[in-house]
Design a protein around this motif. Structure first.
Motif, PDB file in Angstrom:
ATOM      1  N   ALA A  76      16.472 -24.288 -10.814  1.00 23.23           N
ATOM      2  CA  ALA A  76      16.037 -23.551  -9.631  1.00 23.23           C
ATOM      3  C   ALA A  76      17.106 -22.562  -9.179  1.00 23.23           C
ATOM      4  O   ALA A  76      16.794 -21.424  -8.803  1.00 23.23           O
ATOM      5  CB  ALA A  76      15.698 -24.522  -8.504  1.00 23.23           C
ATOM      6  N   ARG A  77      18.382 -22.976  -9.221  1.00 24.58           N
ATOM      7  CA  ARG A  77      19.462 -22.064  -8.834  1.00 24.58           C
ATOM      8  C   ARG A  77      19.541 -20.880  -9.785  1.00 24.58           C
ATOM      9  O   ARG A  77      19.701 -19.727  -9.358  1.00 24.58           O
ATOM     10  CB  ARG A  77      20.794 -22.807  -8.817  1.00 24.58           C
ATOM     11  CG  ARG A  77      21.003 -23.727  -7.630  1.00 24.58           C
ATOM     12  CD  ARG A  77      22.463 -24.127  -7.499  1.00 24.58           C
ATOM     13  NE  ARG A  77      22.953 -24.812  -8.692  1.00 24.58           N
ATOM     14  CZ  ARG A  77      22.862 -26.116  -8.903  1.00 24.58           C
ATOM     15  NH1 ARG A  77      22.284 -26.894  -8.000  1.00 24.58           N
ATOM     16  NH2 ARG A  77      23.361 -26.664 -10.007  1.00 24.58           N
TER      17      ARG A  77
ATOM     18  N   HIS B 189      18.791 -16.005   0.375  1.00 20.47           N
ATOM     19  CA  HIS B 189      19.149 -17.070  -0.560  1.00 20.47           C
ATOM     20  C   HIS B 189      20.370 -17.835  -0.067  1.00 20.47           C
ATOM     21  O   HIS B 189      21.205 -17.307   0.674  1.00 20.47           O
ATOM     22  CB  HIS B 189      19.452 -16.476  -1.939  1.00 20.47           C
ATOM     23  CG  HIS B 189      18.237 -15.948  -2.636  1.00 20.47           C
ATOM     24  ND1 HIS B 189      18.070 -16.050  -3.996  1.00 20.47           N
ATOM     25  CD2 HIS B 189      17.124 -15.319  -2.171  1.00 20.47           C
ATOM     26  CE1 HIS B 189      16.909 -15.498  -4.343  1.00 20.47           C
ATOM     27  NE2 HIS B 189      16.332 -15.044  -3.247  1.00 20.47           N
TER      28      HIS B 189
ATOM     29  N   ALA C 209      16.644 -18.512  -9.106  1.00 23.14           N
ATOM     30  CA  ALA C 209      16.816 -17.766  -7.856  1.00 23.14           C
ATOM     31  C   ALA C 209      17.770 -16.593  -8.058  1.00 23.14           C
ATOM     32  O   ALA C 209      17.518 -15.477  -7.584  1.00 23.14           O
ATOM     33  CB  ALA C 209      17.331 -18.691  -6.754  1.00 23.14           C
TER      34      ALA C 209
ATOM     35  N   CYS D 245      10.619 -17.301  -4.820  1.00 26.86           N
ATOM     36  CA  CYS D 245      11.752 -17.145  -5.742  1.00 26.86           C
ATOM     37  C   CYS D 245      12.534 -18.436  -5.946  1.00 26.86           C
ATOM     38  O   CYS D 245      13.457 -18.468  -6.762  1.00 26.86           O
ATOM     39  CB  CYS D 245      12.693 -16.059  -5.232  1.00 26.86           C
ATOM     40  SG  CYS D 245      11.991 -14.394  -5.306  1.00 26.86           S
ATOM     41  N   HIS D 246      12.183 -19.476  -5.219  1.00 25.66           N
ATOM     42  CA  HIS D 246      12.902 -20.744  -5.300  1.00 25.66           C
ATOM     43  C   HIS D 246      11.972 -21.824  -5.831  1.00 25.66           C
ATOM     44  O   HIS D 246      11.099 -22.318  -5.121  1.00 25.66           O
ATOM     45  CB  HIS D 246      13.452 -21.134  -3.929  1.00 25.66           C
ATOM     46  CG  HIS D 246      14.506 -20.191  -3.430  1.00 25.66           C
ATOM     47  ND1 HIS D 246      14.185 -19.022  -2.792  1.00 25.66           N
ATOM     48  CD2 HIS D 246      15.856 -20.228  -3.513  1.00 25.66           C
ATOM     49  CE1 HIS D 246      15.304 -18.385  -2.470  1.00 25.66           C
ATOM     50  NE2 HIS D 246      16.331 -19.093  -2.913  1.00 25.66           N
TER      51      HIS D 246
ATOM     52  N   ASP E 291      11.405 -14.684  -0.505  1.00 25.93           N
ATOM     53  CA  ASP E 291      12.170 -15.912  -0.715  1.00 25.93           C
ATOM     54  C   ASP E 291      11.302 -17.098  -1.131  1.00 25.93           C
ATOM     55  O   ASP E 291      11.666 -17.882  -2.012  1.00 25.93           O
ATOM     56  CB  ASP E 291      12.931 -16.299   0.562  1.00 25.93           C
ATOM     57  CG  ASP E 291      14.093 -15.370   0.853  1.00 25.93           C
ATOM     58  OD1 ASP E 291      14.354 -14.466   0.035  1.00 25.93           O
ATOM     59  OD2 ASP E 291      14.734 -15.538   1.905  1.00 25.93           O
TER      60      ASP E 291
ATOM     61  N   ARG F 251      11.210 -25.319  -3.940  1.00 26.48           N
ATOM     62  CA  ARG F 251      10.589 -25.458  -2.625  1.00 26.48           C
ATOM     63  C   ARG F 251       9.280 -26.230  -2.755  1.00 26.48           C
ATOM     64  O   ARG F 251       8.499 -25.988  -3.685  1.00 26.48           O
ATOM     65  CB  ARG F 251      10.331 -24.085  -2.002  1.00 26.48           C
ATOM     66  CG  ARG F 251      11.617 -23.362  -1.636  1.00 26.48           C
ATOM     67  CD  ARG F 251      11.386 -22.264  -0.635  1.00 26.48           C
ATOM     68  NE  ARG F 251      12.639 -21.637  -0.262  1.00 26.48           N
ATOM     69  CZ  ARG F 251      12.758 -20.711   0.685  1.00 26.48           C
ATOM     70  NH1 ARG F 251      11.685 -20.312   1.348  1.00 26.48           N
ATOM     71  NH2 ARG F 251      13.937 -20.189   0.973  1.00 26.48           N
TER      72      ARG F 251
ATOM     73  N   TRP G 124       6.162 -24.152  -3.366  1.00 26.74           N
ATOM     74  CA  TRP G 124       6.333 -23.008  -4.264  1.00 26.74           C
ATOM     75  C   TRP G 124       5.054 -22.667  -5.023  1.00 26.74           C
ATOM     76  O   TRP G 124       4.627 -21.513  -5.061  1.00 26.74           O
ATOM     77  CB  TRP G 124       7.471 -23.256  -5.260  1.00 26.74           C
ATOM     78  CG  TRP G 124       7.665 -22.109  -6.212  1.00 26.74           C
ATOM     79  CD1 TRP G 124       8.274 -20.926  -5.939  1.00 26.74           C
ATOM     80  CD2 TRP G 124       7.213 -22.023  -7.564  1.00 26.74           C
ATOM     81  NE1 TRP G 124       8.236 -20.099  -7.035  1.00 26.74           N
ATOM     82  CE2 TRP G 124       7.597 -20.756  -8.053  1.00 26.74           C
ATOM     83  CE3 TRP G 124       6.528 -22.900  -8.402  1.00 26.74           C
ATOM     84  CZ2 TRP G 124       7.308 -20.344  -9.350  1.00 26.74           C
ATOM     85  CZ3 TRP G 124       6.248 -22.499  -9.696  1.00 26.74           C
ATOM     86  CH2 TRP G 124       6.626 -21.220 -10.170  1.00 26.74           C
TER      87      TRP G 124
END
Length: 484
Positions: free
Chosen positions: A292-293, A262, A296, A211-212, A208, A215, A218
């Motif tokens: 970002a969405r 997620h 993800a 993958c975002h 996770d 963050r 990140w």
């Protein structure tokens, strides 16, 4: 005259029929079904007990650090009654901030003084089980009994038989999975394997954090991934390669699953050029919420593609608005009990993934939710037709007796029993694992007993199904070996 709620002179006991049906005839059937599975080994394939506890095998420090401070169910209840997390020993990130309570006995006294707040909650069931079955406590927690209970538990914690590895045998845990960052080198798991625990304490790959794109950590987390894999992650292609390298490392260490938490469940893949563009922009600090969405969702699809290659079972548990109170998050860090469930559009979300891999012979996904409205409408029909889909057990806010009964009633008629994952405890609270599995077995026994009483199953079939739900199905769902 003592008040009706006084517990000073009471004895803490566990009723043998707790959580079984109230109707006497059905209860008698449930007793027989439950008795047939009560002592089966525990298969704990989804949890968060730190692997270091087993690798280092140190004694637990004190009752508060074991049973109160790390348990967000406990902490959030006290916060709802006006306490601060720090009053229960939760430490702030900033060392210059006002400190948390550090005296474990004081924390324990606060916990015992608030015992009545847990009435009607699953925490009450778990905690009572732990106190009586594990620690031999006979006093009901209260202000008056707090010190005696603390002393009793502390004496047990000093015994060598209460070290983490010994508890695997005491709790009858056959297999337990930890949850590990994508960049983990798995050194602790390596030490356990060298000492004969490699097939008993398994890692789980959780990507996770990388993958975002939005963050705050990140970039640093992706760099940690690259360093662990020995791969240059300055490009999107390198990033994917690093994930494959790390997944292979986890497989070699005995991992059976990945874990994806997620917010949403979108699995729409992006054009590779667009994914590379979003990745490159994020590496330089330029990203948007929409980007970002989209990334993800794209990464969930990529994780499914990799799962079809390496066979790791893909656990998806979306729909939690984590760290709801941002001020608390900044003060105390993530996962401190302020997480709130959201509605999930499951069918549309997983459609791209299942259209691509739903019938792939090497792909398996387990779908969890804390949005009960999707059980019968979306999840049961998905699990009831796609051979790759298993329906995850009630999780988090739904791991309570009534919620687990509602789950069985909502999904069984459409998905059947064979398409279930079996129970998962999903906890950091190590000592609650036997209690959580015991509660699930009791609830299932009650549900199956009703089917017998209604002449929808024979008793033999109910006993066989109870064993499947408690033991065989978790092994099958996670491909943990032959369940015969």
């Amino acid at each position: 005259m003592p008040s009706p709620s006084s517990t000073v002179d009471a004895t803490l006991t566990l009723h043998p029929d707790r959580a079984l049906p109230a109707e006497p005839g059905v209860r008698a059937i449930a007793r027989e079904i439950y008795g047939s599975v009560a002592n089966l080994p525990i298969v704990s394939m989804h949890g968060h007990v730190p692997v270091e506890w087993f690798a280092e095998d140190r004694p637990f420090s004190d009752p508060a650090e074991l049973l109160v401070v790390p348990d967000h169910y406990v902490v959030r209840m006290f916060v709802s009654q006006g306490a601060r997390p720090e009053d229960l020993g939760v430490r702030p990130l900033d060392p210059s901030a006002p400190p948390a309570e550090s005296d474990p006995r004081t924390i324990w006294r606060r916990f015992c003084a608030g015992w009545k707040h847990f009435r009607g909650t699953p925490s009450r069931f778990w905690l009572e089980h732990e106190l009586v079955e594990i620690f031999g406590v006979r006093e009901v927690p209260s202000e008056a009994t707090a010190d005696a209970i603390y002393d009793r538990i502390e004496s047990v914690l000093r015994e060598d038989s209460f070290r983490p590895r010994a508890l695997l045998d005491r709790f009858n845990i056959e297999t337990i999975a930890t949850t590990d960052n994508a960049w983990d080198t798995l050194d602790a798991h390596g030490r356990l394997a060298a000492e004969g625990f490699g097939s008993r304490v398994l890692p789980t790959f959780r990507p996770d954090a990388v993958c975002h794109l939005d963050r705050p950590t990140w970039v640093d987390d992706v760099d940690l991934l690259g360093a662990a894999a020995g791969v240059d992650v300055s490009t999107y292609a390198g990033f994917l390669e690093a994930l494959r390298v790390q997944r292979a490392r986890f497989v070699a260490a005995g991992a059976l699953a990945t874990d994806h938490g997620h917010l949403g469940v979108d699995t729409t893949p992006l054009d590779e050029a667009e994914a590379a563009r979003l990745y490159a922009a994020a590496r330089t600090g330029r990203t948007t919420s929409a980007g970002a969405r989209a990334f993800a969702g794209h990464m969930l699809f990529q994780m499914a593609a990799m799962a079809a290659e390496d066979g790791l079972v893909m656990q998806i548990h979306p729909g939690v608005l984590r760290d709801f109170d941002q001020a608390v998050h900044r003060r105390l860090g993530p996962d401190k009990g302020y997480d709130i469930p959201l509605a999930v559009d499951y069918a549309r979300g997983v459609r791209p993934m299942l259209e691509a891999f739903g019938h792939h012979p090497n792909f398996r996904t387990i779908l969890f939710t804390i949005d009960e409205t999707v059980y019968s409408r979306e999840l049961a029909p998905l699990a009831g037709v796609f051979p790759s889909v298993r329906l995850g057990a009630p999780w988090w806010f739904l791991d309570a007796p009534d919620a687990m009964r509602r789950f069985r009633e909502a999904v069984t008629e459409t998905a059947g029993f064979a398409n279930m994952s079996g129970f998962v405890d999903d906890t950091r609270a190590f000592c609650s694992i036997p209690a959580r599995h015991d509660l699930a077995r009791r609830v299932d026994a009650g549900y199956l007993a009703r089917l017998v009483a209604e002449h929808r199953l024979t008793l033999d079939e109910a006993v066989d199904t109870a064993a499947d739900l408690a033991y065989h199905l978790p092994r099958l769902a996670y491909r943990a070996g032959d369940a015969q």
